[in-house]
Design an enzyme around this catalytic site. Structure first.
Site, short mmCIF file in Angstrom:
data_model
loop_
_atom_site.label_atom_id
_atom_site.label_comp_id
_atom_site.label_asym_id
_atom_site.label_seq_id
_atom_site.Cartn_x
_atom_site.Cartn_y
_atom_site.Cartn_z
N LYS A 297 -15.44 10.99 34.02
CA LYS A 297 -16.67 10.39 34.55
C LYS A 297 -17.28 11.23 35.65
CE LYS A 297 -15.19 5.69 34.03
NZ LYS A 297 -13.94 5.85 34.82
N LYS B 118 -10.07 17.50 30.70
CA LYS B 118 -10.55 16.42 29.83
C LYS B 118 -11.96 15.99 30.21
CE LYS B 118 -9.23 12.40 32.42
NZ LYS B 118 -9.14 10.97 32.29
N LYS C 223 -4.53 14.98 42.05
CA LYS C 223 -5.57 14.49 42.99
C LYS C 223 -5.35 15.08 44.39
CE LYS C 223 -7.60 11.09 40.36
NZ LYS C 223 -6.88 10.06 39.61
P1 ADP Z 1 -12.17 8.84 33.90
O1 ADP Z 1 -10.96 9.74 33.94
O2 ADP Z 1 -13.24 9.38 33.08
O3 ADP Z 1 -12.62 8.39 35.25
P2 ADP Z 1 -10.71 6.40 33.56
O4 ADP Z 1 -9.63 7.05 34.35
O5 ADP Z 1 -11.37 5.23 34.19
O6 ADP Z 1 -11.74 7.52 33.14
O7 ADP Z 1 -10.14 6.00 32.13
C1 ADP Z 1 -10.45 4.84 31.43
C2 ADP Z 1 -9.82 4.88 30.06
O8 ADP Z 1 -10.39 5.95 29.28
C3 ADP Z 1 -8.31 5.11 30.06
O9 ADP Z 1 -7.73 4.33 29.03
C4 ADP Z 1 -8.17 6.58 29.75
O10 ADP Z 1 -6.95 6.86 29.09
C5 ADP Z 1 -9.35 6.81 28.82
N1 ADP Z 1 -9.83 8.19 28.95
C6 ADP Z 1 -10.46 8.74 30.02
N2 ADP Z 1 -10.80 10.03 29.77
C7 ADP Z 1 -10.36 10.29 28.51
C8 ADP Z 1 -10.42 11.44 27.67
N3 ADP Z 1 -11.03 12.55 28.05
N4 ADP Z 1 -9.89 11.35 26.44
C9 ADP Z 1 -9.29 10.21 26.02
N5 ADP Z 1 -9.20 9.10 26.75
C10 ADP Z 1 -9.74 9.11 27.98
#
Ligand code: ADP
Ligand code: TRP
Length: 341
Positions: free
Chosen positions: A207, A204, A121
């Protein structure tokens, strides 16, 4: 008076949250929500919307409310049942910031600076290296420990944060000579924790990054079709049983996760060097549309029903309160913060 059902005392406790930073995507679904759905039947589950965490990277406060509603509507549309699980917003639990402060005294700047998600970050957003970003894992530990969770269903990317939560729990118990916090474990379903990559093969699904290569639970059929058609592939293997590159493996992972019956058909073609990615993408598109379309429709309906969402959040906060209060009470007692008796 609101009827608050008694929480079941003998079930193992599960805590998990998702940041309210945009629309949920397939990574969130297969990495986290799918496990939530399994767990809601057999565990005492606390699932929340991590709105404080979202402020570490998404400081625009005018988006807080719509983003919290987005995640809540999608939680409900995916099948989380507020009669079975406690669903709440992180900011409704005033006990979380208190525990966060106590745990901050047990965490070290050096260890926080080494966390890969923090370093990443800092690299991607050098103008917003705020202190809450550094202490992100401490706040996450507070979320988990406030309900003394046994299990935490999260995707692979969060495993290190969970390890830190275990360390903080152990340090608290040691420092204050108590046994207040269990060490929370990653919940593993039958399959291993899953990571869904972005369709361009870069990082990955997420959001708020790689949005054109991420499939969201509110993407229309047409958008899903376009995104899958653009997904990265190559000429295909030339030798039988060649190991798959990440981006191809990811398409297979999605095919399998979406419940496609054609998974082994395409796997055989891959191993036999006769795979046609165009056909595989068409199949994957159909399977994902079948999977996402009902979630999107239902989430739209729920999002238009603000009274319902407010009721769920209000009741969820009330149900989460007793366990959070009890933990803070015991933490204070263990530390000797009780000056009037
Ligand atoms: P993002 O990174 O999309 O903002 P979050 O950090 O809020 O999502 O993650 C919420 C949940 O979703 C966590 O348990 C995280 O491990 C899972 N998660 C987020 N992105 C992925 C991904 N690409 N593959 C698998 N699990 C994910
Ligand atoms: N940090 C998690 C993520 O980015 C979200 C989160 C916040 C969380 N608090 C939590 C997950 C507590 C599990 C438990 O995905």
């Amino acid at each position: 008076m609101l009827y608050v059902p008694l929480l079941c005392m003998n079930k193992k406790i599960v805590v998990s949250g998702i940041r309210s930073t945009g629309d949920l995507h397939l990574g969130n679904y297969f990495g986290a929500i799918q496990n939530y759905l399994t767990m809601q039947e057999d565990y005492q589950c606390y699932f929340f919307i991590a709105d404080y965490h979202s402020l570490t990277t998404h400081p625009d406060a005018s988006l807080l409310r719509p983003n919290v509603y987005k995640v809540l509507a999608e939680y409900l549309a995916c099948g989380l049942d507020p009669n079975k699980v406690v669903l709440f917003a992180q900011s409704d639990m005033v006990q979380i910031p208190e525990l966060y402060l106590l745990l901050n005294t047990l965490s070290y700047v050096g260890e926080l600076e080494k966390v890969p998600t923090f370093k990443e970050k800092v690299r991607s957003n050098p103008d917003n290296v705020n202190a809450a970003l550094l202490t992100y894992p401490v706040l996450m530990a507070a979320d988990i420990l406030i309900h003394r969770a046994d299990f935490v269903p999260v995707g692979k990317d969060q495993e290190q944060h969970l390890e830190m939560a275990r360390n903080f729990a152990g340090r608290f118990n040691n420092r204050y000579g108590c046994n207040l916090f269990p060490e929370p474990q990653v919940f593993r379903s039958r399959q291993d924790t899953i990571k869904i990559m972005s369709l361009d093969g870069e990082g990955k699904m997420s959001k708020s990054e790689n949005i054109n290569a991420t499939i969201y639970l509110n993407d229309t059929d047409e958008v899903i079709r376009k995104k899958i058609m653009k997904a990265k592939t190559d000429q295909g293997p030339t030798e039988p049983n060649t190991p798959m590159p990440d981006y191809i493996q990811n398409l297979f992972t999605l095919l399998k996760a979406s419940g496609s019956e054609a998974y082994s058909h395409f796997l055989d073609h891959y191993n036999g060097c006769t795979i046609r990615y165009g056909d595989m993408k068409k199949q994957l598109t159909e399977d994902l549309i079948r999977f996402i379309n009902p979630i999107r429709t239902q989430a739209d309906e729920i999002r238009n029903n603000a009274p319902l969402m407010q009721k769920v959040l209000r009741e969820g906060a009330e149900k989460a309160m007793p366990s959070a209060n009890q933990t803070i009470k015991e933490a204070r007692r263990a530390m000797g913060i009780n000056y009037y008796s």
